[in-house]
Design an enzyme around this catalytic site. Structure first.
Site, PDB file in Angstrom:
ATOM      1  N   GLU A  65      -2.165   6.137  -8.469  1.00 41.76           N
ATOM      2  CA  GLU A  65      -3.386   6.960  -7.839  1.00 41.76           C
ATOM      3  C   GLU A  65      -3.476   8.115  -8.851  1.00 41.76           C
ATOM      4  O   GLU A  65      -2.538   8.864  -8.900  1.00 41.76           O
ATOM      5  CB  GLU A  65      -2.711   7.274  -6.469  1.00 41.76           C
ATOM      6  CG  GLU A  65      -3.743   8.124  -5.646  1.00 41.76           C
ATOM      7  CD  GLU A  65      -3.420   8.304  -4.236  1.00 41.76           C
ATOM      8  OE1 GLU A  65      -3.980   7.510  -3.403  1.00 41.76           O
ATOM      9  OE2 GLU A  65      -2.640   9.412  -3.900  1.00 41.76           O
ATOM     10  N   ASP A 101       0.889  -1.408   0.147  1.00 44.39           N
ATOM     11  CA  ASP A 101       0.076  -0.008   0.052  1.00 44.39           C
ATOM     12  C   ASP A 101       0.675   1.211  -0.062  1.00 44.39           C
ATOM     13  O   ASP A 101       1.947   1.358   0.565  1.00 44.39           O
ATOM     14  CB  ASP A 101      -0.923  -0.129   1.330  1.00 44.39           C
ATOM     15  CG  ASP A 101      -2.080   0.789   1.373  1.00 44.39           C
ATOM     16  OD1 ASP A 101      -2.362   1.285   0.079  1.00 44.39           O
ATOM     17  OD2 ASP A 101      -2.431   0.806   2.461  1.00 44.39           O
ATOM     18  N   HIS A 102       0.478   2.168  -0.765  1.00 48.61           N
ATOM     19  CA  HIS A 102       1.139   3.650  -1.069  1.00 48.61           C
ATOM     20  C   HIS A 102       2.758   3.415  -0.833  1.00 48.61           C
ATOM     21  O   HIS A 102       3.355   3.589   0.085  1.00 48.61           O
ATOM     22  CB  HIS A 102       0.993   4.352   0.677  1.00 48.61           C
ATOM     23  CG  HIS A 102      -0.566   4.672   0.431  1.00 48.61           C
ATOM     24  ND1 HIS A 102      -1.101   5.570  -0.439  1.00 48.61           N
ATOM     25  CD2 HIS A 102      -1.480   4.092   1.148  1.00 48.61           C
ATOM     26  CE1 HIS A 102      -2.182   5.719   0.154  1.00 48.61           C
ATOM     27  NE2 HIS A 102      -2.590   4.784   0.890  1.00 48.61           N
ATOM     28  N   HIS A 143      -7.577   9.276   4.892  1.00 51.52           N
ATOM     29  CA  HIS A 143      -7.478   7.922   5.429  1.00 51.52           C
ATOM     30  C   HIS A 143      -7.851   8.289   7.281  1.00 51.52           C
ATOM     31  O   HIS A 143      -7.717   9.381   7.406  1.00 51.52           O
ATOM     32  CB  HIS A 143      -5.898   7.552   5.580  1.00 51.52           C
ATOM     33  CG  HIS A 143      -5.627   6.957   4.201  1.00 51.52           C
ATOM     34  ND1 HIS A 143      -4.377   7.706   3.663  1.00 51.52           N
ATOM     35  CD2 HIS A 143      -6.142   6.053   3.484  1.00 51.52           C
ATOM     36  CE1 HIS A 143      -4.348   7.039   2.320  1.00 51.52           C
ATOM     37  NE2 HIS A 143      -5.199   5.926   2.385  1.00 51.52           N
TER      38      HIS A 143
HETATM   39  P1  13P Z   1      -8.472   4.066   6.323  1.00 49.95           P
HETATM   40  O1  13P Z   1      -7.203   4.284   7.157  1.00 49.95           O
HETATM   41  O2  13P Z   1      -9.512   5.219   6.381  1.00 49.95           O
HETATM   42  O3  13P Z   1      -9.343   2.597   6.809  1.00 49.95           O
HETATM   43  O4  13P Z   1      -8.235   3.542   4.814  1.00 49.95           O
HETATM   44  C1  13P Z   1      -7.304   2.519   4.531  1.00 49.95           C
HETATM   45  C2  13P Z   1      -6.535   2.820   3.175  1.00 49.95           C
HETATM   46  O5  13P Z   1      -7.008   3.529   2.264  1.00 49.95           O
HETATM   47  C3  13P Z   1      -5.140   2.170   2.860  1.00 49.95           C
HETATM   48  O6  13P Z   1      -4.522   2.786   1.819  1.00 49.95           O
END
Ligand code: 13P
Length: 354
Positions: free
Chosen positions: A142, A83-84, A198
């Site tokens: 993204e 992620d990210h 987030h």
């Molecule tokens: P939340 O932290 O709002 O649940 O989002 C998770 C997210 O988008 C991880 O990339």
């Protein structure tokens, strides 16, 4: 089964019009809870490690724990997703350590704080696509910066998020630019900006169309109907868990998440991956606080952790059911990453954008 590419989960999800919760993982309890939830509902599953998770547990640990969970439930298709990622180098490192899918967050500069120019986003995403597809790994990009349409603030959370107040148009993905982005990068799935951010504090009230732009998802899906869309920041922030946290000494302010019905509307319009971290964190914190408060003489950490695991599992089960993912695991035949790489080379997985 061995973790497979996320693309292999998203294609069938599009074929049968369901969404897959992508649940964030940091530790053994979350990984076991999510895998058990997937197993008991027979759901394909995406487990993802944020920048914060990779710092906390380390990529190697995350991967080995997912492998152990996958061994326990060999019939459940699982993708392990980074992620990210702030740069191609970060994504490359994750690919090398065995992630089967990566996210290049090119809407922000490498510091993951300031919005990046569109050309930069294209260049870094394209680079990650080249190195990832060569080994069969899928790529999420993204487009548009995640942040609140109520306040213009992104809300830094778990290692990512733009700083400062952003103009409205940077917080909403443009459908025409989305088509160009997918065409120029060949990304497997773009994350789109629609007003989510987030963490627990997204909306000060139950969101309506002005602050949660589900209409924008529809417009993007109309423009690129063959592309899998990703919704970030999509926990529903269960009020019941906020209450438990408050009851047992926590201080959570009033807040609202993304209602499940709105997510389901997104899924009807091309959303295939739904990112959720906060719901599991809230449920685990609530369960641990309650357990510790109710058993003050107990010093075995396994007890609150076990309660936390059960709470996380229940969230997972609900989302698999609610997003239409339950019962789909058996319909996905695993394909080796090498075979996926060959399919990318042959152009069989190229985006179809007119
Ligand atoms: P939340 O932290 O709002 O649940 O989002 C998770 C997210 O988008 C991880 O990339």
């Amino acid at each position: 089964m061995a973790p497979i590419s996320m693309r292999q989960l998203l294609d069938p999800a599009a074929g049968c019009a369901y969404g897959i919760p992508a649940l964030n993982i940091n530790n053994l309890e979350q990984i076991q809870a999510i895998m058990q939830a997937a197993d008991e509902t027979s759901s394909p599953v995406i487990m993802q490690g944020s920048a914060g998770a990779r710092k906390y547990a380390g990529e190697g640990f995350l991967r080995h724990m997912v492998l152990a969970a996958a061994e326990q439930s060999p019939h459940i298709p699982v993708a392990i997703h980074q992620d990210h990622g702030g740069s191609p180098a970060v994504c490359q490192k994750s690919i090398r350590s065995g992630f089967t899918s990566v996210m290049m967050e090119g809407s922000l500069k490498e510091d993951m704080k300031r919005p990046a120019p569109y050309d930069y986003n294209i260049a870094v995403t394209r680079k990650v696509v080249e190195l990832a597809h060569a080994v069969g790994v899928s790529v999420e990009g993204e487009l548009g910066v995640l942040g609140s349409l109520e306040t213009g603030i992104a809300g830094k959370e778990d290692g990512s998020g733009a700083e400062g107040k952003l103009p409205h148009d940077e917080l909403l993905t443009d459908p025409e630019q989305a088509a160009d982005f997918v065409k120029c990068t060949s990304v497997d799935a773009p994350a789109i900006a629609i007003g989510t951010s987030h963490g627990a504090y997204k909306f000060s009230r139950k969101p309506t169309g002005d602050i949660l732009a589900i209409g924008r998802i529809k417009a993007i899906h109309e423009r690129i109907p063959n592309t899998h869309l990703v919704m970030h920041g999509s926990p529903s922030v269960p009020q019941a868990w906020l209450e438990v946290i408050r009851e047992f000494g926590g201080k959570m302010k009033e807040t609202c998440g993304v209602p499940v019905e709105e997510i389901r509307e997104g899924i009807r319009h091309g959303v295939r991956k739904v990112n959720i971290d906060t719901d599991i964190r809230l449920a685990m914190t609530g369960a641990m606080r309650r357990c510790l408060a109710q058993h003050p003489d107990d010093f075995d950490p396994r007890k609150p952790l076990k309660e936390a695991m059960l709470a996380a599992k229940a969230i997972g089960q609900q989302r698999f059911e609610q997003f239409g993912c339950a019962g789909q695991a058996g319909k996905i035949a695993p394909i080796a990453l090498d075979t996926m790489a060959e399919r990318y080379v042959r152009g069989e997985l190229d985006p179809v954008v007119h």
